[in-house]
Scaffold this active site. Structure first.
Site, mmCIF file in Angstrom:
data_model
loop_
_atom_site.group_PDB
_atom_site.id
_atom_site.type_symbol
_atom_site.label_atom_id
_atom_site.label_comp_id
_atom_site.label_asym_id
_atom_site.label_seq_id
_atom_site.Cartn_x
_atom_site.Cartn_y
_atom_site.Cartn_z
ATOM 1 N N LYS A 110 -43.208 44.678 8.048
ATOM 2 C CA LYS A 110 -44.402 45.371 7.541
ATOM 3 C C LYS A 110 -44.050 46.089 6.237
ATOM 4 O O LYS A 110 -43.072 46.837 6.183
ATOM 5 C CB LYS A 110 -44.912 46.380 8.580
ATOM 6 N N LYS A 156 -37.860 38.592 19.520
ATOM 7 C CA LYS A 156 -37.894 39.639 20.535
ATOM 8 C C LYS A 156 -38.458 39.049 21.820
ATOM 9 O O LYS A 156 -39.273 38.144 21.716
ATOM 10 C CB LYS A 156 -38.786 40.736 19.972
ATOM 11 N N ASP A 187 -37.097 42.021 14.244
ATOM 12 C CA ASP A 187 -38.011 43.043 14.755
ATOM 13 C C ASP A 187 -39.172 42.998 13.775
ATOM 14 O O ASP A 187 -39.023 43.389 12.613
ATOM 15 C CB ASP A 187 -37.355 44.419 14.736
ATOM 16 N N HIS A 188 -40.324 42.494 14.222
ATOM 17 C CA HIS A 188 -41.369 42.198 13.239
ATOM 18 C C HIS A 188 -41.909 43.455 12.546
ATOM 19 O O HIS A 188 -42.533 43.362 11.497
ATOM 20 C CB HIS A 188 -42.496 41.355 13.850
ATOM 21 N N GLU A 245 -51.977 51.752 20.376
ATOM 22 C CA GLU A 245 -52.764 50.517 20.351
ATOM 23 C C GLU A 245 -54.049 50.745 21.137
ATOM 24 O O GLU A 245 -54.042 51.463 22.143
ATOM 25 C CB GLU A 245 -51.975 49.375 20.984
ATOM 26 N N ASP A 292 -36.673 18.229 25.592
ATOM 27 C CA ASP A 292 -36.479 19.325 26.540
ATOM 28 C C ASP A 292 -35.365 20.228 25.996
ATOM 29 O O ASP A 292 -34.289 19.729 25.660
ATOM 30 C CB ASP A 292 -36.074 18.675 27.882
ATOM 31 N N HIS A 334 -39.175 48.543 18.054
ATOM 32 C CA HIS A 334 -40.073 48.989 16.983
ATOM 33 C C HIS A 334 -39.970 50.501 16.685
ATOM 34 O O HIS A 334 -39.804 50.906 15.542
ATOM 35 C CB HIS A 334 -41.522 48.659 17.321
ATOM 36 N N LYS A 352 -50.765 51.548 25.226
ATOM 37 C CA LYS A 352 -51.896 50.630 25.113
ATOM 38 C C LYS A 352 -53.153 51.370 25.552
ATOM 39 O O LYS A 352 -53.085 52.353 26.291
ATOM 40 C CB LYS A 352 -51.665 49.423 26.017
#
Ligand code: BG6
Length: 508
Positions: free
Chosen positions: A203, A169, A198-199, A237, A98, A261, A357
């Site tokens: 890139k 994030k 921050d993905h 998106e 846990d 982003h 989106k």
């Protein structure tokens, strides 16, 4: 920032993943480790410890993760290479526990000490919090209390070793919560031990913005207010909120995408040249840029929410009818804004940002529009009717760079037409298979923080959007839903640019 192809494997270490059964671990972290193994960039000696609350054996854990990896590779018509997978799987140990109980950390400490001795890991440990954000402070605190993040006080290895912590994030929900989280982390860790992901910075094409700007003499002289009219940054998106209704209702498009982003894309585009590619030099320039952004007001921003519509060939439902979304929800699924940067390079050059989106297409791009030719030489075509020159950095999909300019159409008449010169990554480079986390994880393993956010950067970004979050929370949007799924967003976003005599590029 590491350029992976010229690098050697990181030093031996243990990597502890909290949230071992979660999606992030299965879809991104372990596949990224597999990809590092195929490029020879996994540490020669590694222990991968997965921590989660379920009861599982290490074999069950690695077996479950392997199934996911097989599915991911199958998308590229690939199969698992058993020898490579063995390299990863043989390092995997599952620890059931846990996150809130001190006993978990006591057992983790024993396990780390044991594996460290058996595998010669030099006391190096990378902790990865691949968990819901409500656990970040708890886990960091418990690691601290157990003496696991301070190498000096460690009983894992008398020699010391490095201790690093990766935080996913979302980093906070607003300025106050981001500050509070930073304070919790900094109670036990030093800033240089913390890697806030921050993905988008993982890139390739985002990293390439720096190469484009700073490795080419061609662009430097035109990268400023003398030549650039404005910049448009789009992260569109086509997907909706899918199964994330609950998360999204508490988040919205602005929090989800902008201070992280989109602002990172602004920073890469607008920062001053650093004196070196050293992490601190780059991060200092980014921080300076954030400081120069003019405070936002509500008249600089537009929010939207998608209605039912058609995306591609598919009829899709309105946000308010998605699972776990309130029927009268006032949460935005679209945000657009006009930013100005108060410094010598960018004074008078607006940066327009939009994200949403269920837009017409999935596309992420930075479009730089150059000023018109100064004089109406082509009398039949007044300057203001000529198509403008654009440099478009395409982040995804179809990664590449396009330059649009005017050319003469063949024939006796002097007729002009906008044409394009195009560079596509896939035409030039054979890309190693990647899920987008390879460079980020590798950089943590070697201790390169260039692609990670520093505490001041995260707080500066939240501070910028704070007045908008507060203003939006205080007023109910009047026309929600205000854009059809599959469209280019709400008409109010067009008005934002029309006010300046400009218009958005098509989302395509
Ligand atoms: C995430 C957001 O951070 O980024 C998601 O939470 C969004 O809502 C995603 O879909 C977009 O990332 P990518 O890499 O798919 O463009």
């Amino acid at each position: 920032m590491s350029t992976i192809s010229h690098k050697s494997p990181p030093p031996p270490c243990a990597m502890v993943i909290f949230g071992a059964n979660g999606d992030l671990t299965k879809r991104l972290i372990v596949p990224a480790l597999y990809n590092l193994a195929r490029t020879g960039l996994l540490p020669k000696s590694l222990a991968l410890i997965g921590v989660d609350h379920n009861k599982k054996t290490s074999q069950e854990w690695s077996g479950g993760v392997k199934e996911f990896l097989a599915q991911i590779l199958a998308k590229n018509s690939e199969e698992i290479d058993d020898a490579l997978w063995q390299q990863v799987a043989s390092c995997m140990t599952f620890l059931s526990g846990d996150f809130e109980k001190p006993d978990t950390y006591a057992r983790l400490k024993d396990l780390l000490a044991d594996l460290d001795e058996k595998r010669g890991l030099g006391g190096n440990v990378l902790f990865y919090m691949a968990v819901a954000d409500r656990f970040f402070a708890t886990i960091a605190g418990k690691l601290g209390e157990a003496g696991l993040v301070s190498a000096e006080a460690s009983s894992i290895n008398k020699e010391g070793g490095f201790r690093r912590l990766i935080v996913e994030k979302p980093f906070g929900h607003d300025l106050a919560s981001a500050r509070a989280l930073n304070a919790c982390l900094l109670k036990y860790l030093k800033e240089e031990q913390i890697y806030r992901i921050d993905h988008f910075l993982g890139k390739e094409t985002v990293q390439n913005i720096m190469a484009l700007r700073f490795a080419n003499g061609l662009f430097e002289p035109i990268w400023n207010r003398d030549r650039i009219d404005h910049v448009q940054i789009t992260v569109a998106e086509s997907i909706g909120v899918e199964t994330r209704g609950k998360f999204y209702e508490a988040t919205g498009a602005l929090r989800d995408m902008v201070p992280n982003h989109l602002f990172q894309l602004v920073a890469m585009t607008a920062m001053e040249p650093p004196v070196s590619f050293d992490a601190e030099d780059i991060r200092a320039k980014k921080a300076e840029m954030f400081k120069a952004i003019h405070p936002l007001t509500l008249s600089d921003v537009v929010r939207g929410q998608y209605d039912a519509g058609i995306v591609g060939d598919e009829r899709v439902k309105a946000y308010r009818t998605e699972p776990n979304v309130a029927p009268e929800s006032a949460v935005e699924t679209y945000a657009a804004m006009r930013l100005t940067i108060d410094n010598w390079r960018w004074a008078g050059v607006p940066f327009y940002l939009r994200t949403g989106k269920r837009l017409a297409k999935r596309t992420t791009e930075i479009a730089i529009r150059f000023k018109q030719a100064p004089y109406a030489l082509f009398r039949e075509t007044p300057v203001e009717e000529l198509d403008a020159d654009w440099l478009i950095l395409r982040v995804q999909p179809d990664e590449g760079i396009r330059l649009r300019f005017n050319a003469k159409r063949p024939g006796p008449a002097m007729a002009l037409e906008s044409v394009a010169m195009e560079f596509k990554y896939k035409d030039y480079f054979k890309q190693a298979p990647a899920v987008g986390y390879e460079t980020l994880i590798y950089d943590c393993l070697i201790g390169d923080a260039t692609l990670f956010q520093r505490a001041d950067q995260v707080e500066a970004a939240w501070a910028l959007v704070e007045p908008v979050l507060t203003g939006w929370a205080a007023t109910t949007p009047r026309h929600f839903p205000n854009y059809a799924a599959g469209s280019e967003g709400p008409s109010a976003a067009n008005d934002l640019l029309a006010r300046d005599g400009r218009s958005w590029r098509r989302i395509n």
